[in-house]
Design a protein around this motif. Structure first.
Motif, PDB file in Angstrom:
ATOM      1  N   ASP A   5     -73.567 -54.111 -98.209  1.00 41.38           N
ATOM      2  CA  ASP A   5     -73.601 -52.660 -98.074  1.00 41.38           C
ATOM      3  C   ASP A   5     -74.540 -52.087 -99.133  1.00 41.38           C
ATOM      4  OD1 ASP A   5     -73.132 -49.898 -98.105  1.00 41.38           O
ATOM      5  OD2 ASP A   5     -71.028 -50.147 -97.556  1.00 41.38           O
ATOM      6  N   ALA A  30     -73.742 -58.418-102.700  1.00 38.06           N
ATOM      7  CA  ALA A  30     -73.247 -57.052-102.510  1.00 38.06           C
ATOM      8  C   ALA A  30     -74.263 -56.223-101.723  1.00 38.06           C
ATOM      9  CB  ALA A  30     -72.955 -56.407-103.868  1.00 38.06           C
ATOM     10  N   GLN A  50     -75.829 -49.059 -99.684  1.00 35.88           N
ATOM     11  CA  GLN A  50     -75.541 -47.819-100.380  1.00 35.88           C
ATOM     12  C   GLN A  50     -74.409 -48.003-101.397  1.00 35.88           C
ATOM     13  OE1 GLN A  50     -74.069 -44.327 -98.351  1.00 35.88           O
ATOM     14  NE2 GLN A  50     -75.655 -43.094 -99.313  1.00 35.88           N
ATOM     15  N   ALA A  51     -73.391 -48.759-100.995  1.00 35.15           N
ATOM     16  CA  ALA A  51     -72.295 -49.012-101.931  1.00 35.15           C
ATOM     17  C   ALA A  51     -72.824 -49.766-103.152  1.00 35.15           C
ATOM     18  CB  ALA A  51     -71.187 -49.800-101.247  1.00 35.15           C
ATOM     19  N   ALA A  52     -73.759 -50.683-102.922  1.00 35.80           N
ATOM     20  CA  ALA A  52     -74.337 -51.409-104.045  1.00 35.80           C
ATOM     21  C   ALA A  52     -75.103 -50.456-104.966  1.00 35.80           C
ATOM     22  CB  ALA A  52     -75.253 -52.520-103.545  1.00 35.80           C
ATOM     23  N   LEU A  53     -75.830 -49.521-104.348  1.00 39.49           N
ATOM     24  CA  LEU A  53     -76.537 -48.507-105.145  1.00 39.49           C
ATOM     25  C   LEU A  53     -75.550 -47.722-105.996  1.00 39.49           C
ATOM     26  CD1 LEU A  53     -79.149 -46.720-102.878  1.00 39.49           C
ATOM     27  CD2 LEU A  53     -79.573 -47.808-105.073  1.00 39.49           C
ATOM     28  N   ALA A  54     -74.414 -47.385-105.415  1.00 42.39           N
ATOM     29  CA  ALA A  54     -73.409 -46.611-106.145  1.00 42.39           C
ATOM     30  C   ALA A  54     -72.811 -47.402-107.305  1.00 42.39           C
ATOM     31  CB  ALA A  54     -72.300 -46.147-105.195  1.00 42.39           C
ATOM     32  N   MET A  55     -72.964 -48.728-107.284  1.00 36.93           N
ATOM     33  CA  MET A  55     -72.502 -49.551-108.406  1.00 36.93           C
ATOM     34  C   MET A  55     -73.581 -49.651-109.479  1.00 36.93           C
ATOM     35  SD  MET A  55     -69.543 -50.629-107.427  1.00 36.93           S
ATOM     36  CE  MET A  55     -69.383 -49.076-106.597  1.00 36.93           C
ATOM     37  N   GLY A  56     -74.705 -49.003-109.243  1.00 39.50           N
ATOM     38  CA  GLY A  56     -75.799 -49.099-110.202  1.00 39.50           C
ATOM     39  C   GLY A  56     -76.646 -50.339-110.002  1.00 39.50           C
ATOM     40  N   ILE A  57     -76.459 -51.024-108.865  1.00 40.26           N
ATOM     41  CA  ILE A  57     -77.273 -52.206-108.583  1.00 40.26           C
ATOM     42  C   ILE A  57     -78.621 -51.731-108.041  1.00 40.26           C
ATOM     43  CG2 ILE A  57     -77.486 -54.229-107.091  1.00 40.26           C
ATOM     44  CD1 ILE A  57     -74.397 -54.371-107.149  1.00 40.26           C
ATOM     45  N   SER A  58     -79.689 -52.268-108.614  1.00 47.14           N
ATOM     46  CA  SER A  58     -81.008 -51.862-108.150  1.00 47.14           C
ATOM     47  C   SER A  58     -81.370 -52.662-106.906  1.00 47.14           C
ATOM     48  CB  SER A  58     -82.030 -52.097-109.254  1.00 47.14           C
ATOM     49  OG  SER A  58     -83.312 -52.090-108.695  1.00 47.14           O
ATOM     50  N   ALA A  85     -74.596 -59.547-107.167  1.00 45.93           N
ATOM     51  CA  ALA A  85     -75.266 -58.294-106.806  1.00 45.93           C
ATOM     52  C   ALA A  85     -76.068 -58.479-105.524  1.00 45.93           C
ATOM     53  CB  ALA A  85     -76.175 -57.840-107.946  1.00 45.93           C
TER      54      ALA A  85
END
Lengths: 262, 306
Positions: B174, B170, B176-184, B167
């Motif tokens: 990127d 990740a 924003q893409a990490a945010l979209a994966m639910g990564i805080s 994470a």
């Protein structure tokens, strides 16, 4: 399953992008969201997935319901956990990670599911990724990256999968392949799908229903076949005219007809 | 030959410690793009807290190390939470100035609490000498190298295998893409600062064991900058290679270069000959590297498909 009602989104506290948008996605459906550039399609998806704060956007009024839950002010991680995953526009894979690691990053929120089974499932849908699972993802082809991006979103076990322009920058053959897989995800896994697309013809082929956006709100909606037959949609999004032939720009009363919608 | 082996072991152990400290710098830089000028001063905290725990409170050294690690975690969290989170989205220069300010705060805390006299830490790592290739080298230097290698392997596995490690990478790629994966992303930043604190404090403890506990440790800590510039700001491998190179360079120049230059007298300036080149050479290397290879030896190149 998902219902947006009168949603307003403002960027940077001044730019009103969504102006009272309402739409609904029912369980098991594929819904297409069509519209010209700047109509607010991507913003709609980001409003749902909670990504607006990362771009200084804010939902200022209206509600978004996912099942019984109000999600308009939840943060992105919560929304993924509730079962909504978004495939961002332009693929946005983690370029320095391998496909395997990309998928594992996608599984960040799914703690109980078996990682192995999930990986196997994704590789089953996208066998090409399996061949390249240990390479650097940044060097995959555009089509493979799009597949990886979709596969990565699947790792979170979404009930609702939102795709933002999956055809962007891809060869027509690949676009067909990807839409075919999207259709299979819907029928085989039962995943509900909301797809934003410029390629209206293709999107309406896969979709059950569609919405047309213009200037931050919905101007037209209906079953996919109906939209395909709609003369306005034919002219503006499918490139057809009443006679099926090209017409001179002089005869096209674009402005007048579009104005009816606004 | 004896001397050469001794210098090499000393250089590698210095380098290992630098690599460990620099790793924390690289982690923060990769995850959040923040250049943390206080990384070198985190070392001080490690050394002094360990000293306080062992000497002032009379704890066993194992407990002392635990206390120091705990302080490191807290330090990382507090710095991230109170100092850097409010600065998210601010210009890079403000963030840099803040971390520079932080170095003086840390220095001040140490001065207030322990004063400026060097303190001797009771050796907790065996410090007998052992023979390698006919040369006598301190066992504690070998321990330092070994412990850092273990720590680096640990960090490596964490980033390759663990959910949280992936994470973090990740987010580095990127956000924003990490945010979209639910990564805080916030949690990743916090974790990055915790790891930065732990790595620097770990390095500080090892260093205190090799030398003494003094404010000079901070100037040693500053050497993480030549290390990361040489290795590449965002490269973990670069940290290892850069650390080893800078460590060796210092030790070799401290002996060979000083010996060559010791006869030189420049007017009334260097009356006893030129010494202390070891303090200068790493920064000369820094400037040269910036001129020749600004991204360092292993700095990340942007991936572009052709």
């Amino acid at each position: 399953m998902l219902a947006l009602s009168n949603v307003e989104v403002i960027y940077d506290k001044v730019i009103l992008v969504l102006r009272g948008l309402s739409l609904e996605v029912r369980e098991g459906e594929v819904v297409a969201l069509l519209g010209a550039n700047g109509a607010g399609k991507s913003t709609t998806l980001k409003a749902i997935s909670g990504l607006l704060p990362s771009e200084d956007g804010e939902i200022t009024s209206g509600s978004i319901r996912f099942g019984e839950t109000r999600i308009e002010h939840r943060d992105a991680a919560d929304i993924v956990r509730l079962g909504i995953s978004q495939v961002l526009e332009g693929r946005r894979i983690f370029a320095h990670l391998t496909p395997d690691e990309n998928l594992r990053a996608g599984a960040y929120t799914s703690r109980n599911g078996s990682l192995k089974d999930d990986l196997a499932l994704v590789y089953d849908y996208f066998p090409r990724l399996k061949e390249r699972r240990k390479q650097t993802a940044g060097y995959l082809s555009g089509g493979e990256q799009q597949m990886l991006s979709i596969g990565r979103a699947l790792m979170a076990h979404p009930k609702l999968l939102m795709l933002d322009e999956p055809s962007l920058g891809l060869a027509p053959k690949l676009v067909t392949e990807i839409f075919e897989i999207v259709g299979r995800l819907n029928t085989e896994l039962g995943t509900t799908i909301l797809v934003v697309e410029q390629n209206a013809r293709l999107a309406l082929e896969v979709a059950h229903r569609g919405y047309v956006m213009e200037g931050g709100r919905i101007v037209l909606d209906g079953p996919a076949e109906e939209l395909e037959r709609n003369p306005d949609v034919q002219e503006f999004y499918l490139g057809l005219t009443e006679t099926g032939e090209r017409r001179s720009y002089r005869d096209v009363k674009h402005y007048k007809r579009r104005k009816r919608w606004l | 030959m004896d001397i050469f082996v001794q210098l090499t072991v000393a250089g590698l152990s210095d380098g290992a410690i630098l690599a460990l400290a620099a790793l924390g710098f690289v982690i923060v830089y990769k995850a959040s793009g923040v250049i943390n000028f206080a990384q070198g001063h985190f070392l001080l905290i490690g050394a002094y807290v360990l000293f306080a725990a062992i000497v002032d409170w009379g704890l066993h050294w194992v407990l002392g190390v635990l206390v120091a690690v705990l302080v490191a975690v807290t330090l990382g969290l507090v710095v991230e939470r109170l100092v850097l989170r409010p600065l998210v989205g601010q210009p890079v220069i403000s963030v840099i100035m803040v971390t520079i300010g932080l170095t003086y705060i840390l220095l001040g805390i140490v001065l207030l609490a322990w004063g400026s006299t060097p303190l001797a830490l009771p050796a907790f790592i065996p410090s007998d000498t052992v023979g390698i290739l006919g040369a006598e080298v301190g066992e504690n230097r070998l321990w330092a190298i070994g412990l850092v290698v273990v720590a680096l392997i640990g960090f490596g596995l964490f980033f390759q295998r663990s959910r949280q490690g992936i994470a973090m990478r990740a987010v580095a790629d990127d956000q924003q893409a990490a945010l979209a994966m639910g990564i805080s992303v916030r949690r990743v930043f916090a974790l990055a600062w915790i790891l930065a604190g732990v790595s620097a404090v770990g390095a500080g403890m090892l260093l205190a064991n090799l030398t003494s506990v003094s404010l000079d440790l901070a100037s040693f800590g500053l050497l993480v900058f030549p290390v990361v510039i040489l290795g590449g700001l965002d490269s973990v491998l670069g940290v290892v290679v850069g650390g080893a190179l800078i460590g060796l360079l210092r030790q070799y120049s401290a002996f060979y270069l000083d010996r060559e230059l010791s006869e030189i007298r420049i007017g009334g300036i260097a009356e006893n000959g030129i010494t202390g080149t070891a303090e200068l050479v790493p920064y000369v290397a820094l400037v040269l590297i910036l001129l020749v290879k600004p991204y360092g030896l292993f700095g990340q190149h942007r991936i572009e498909r052709v």
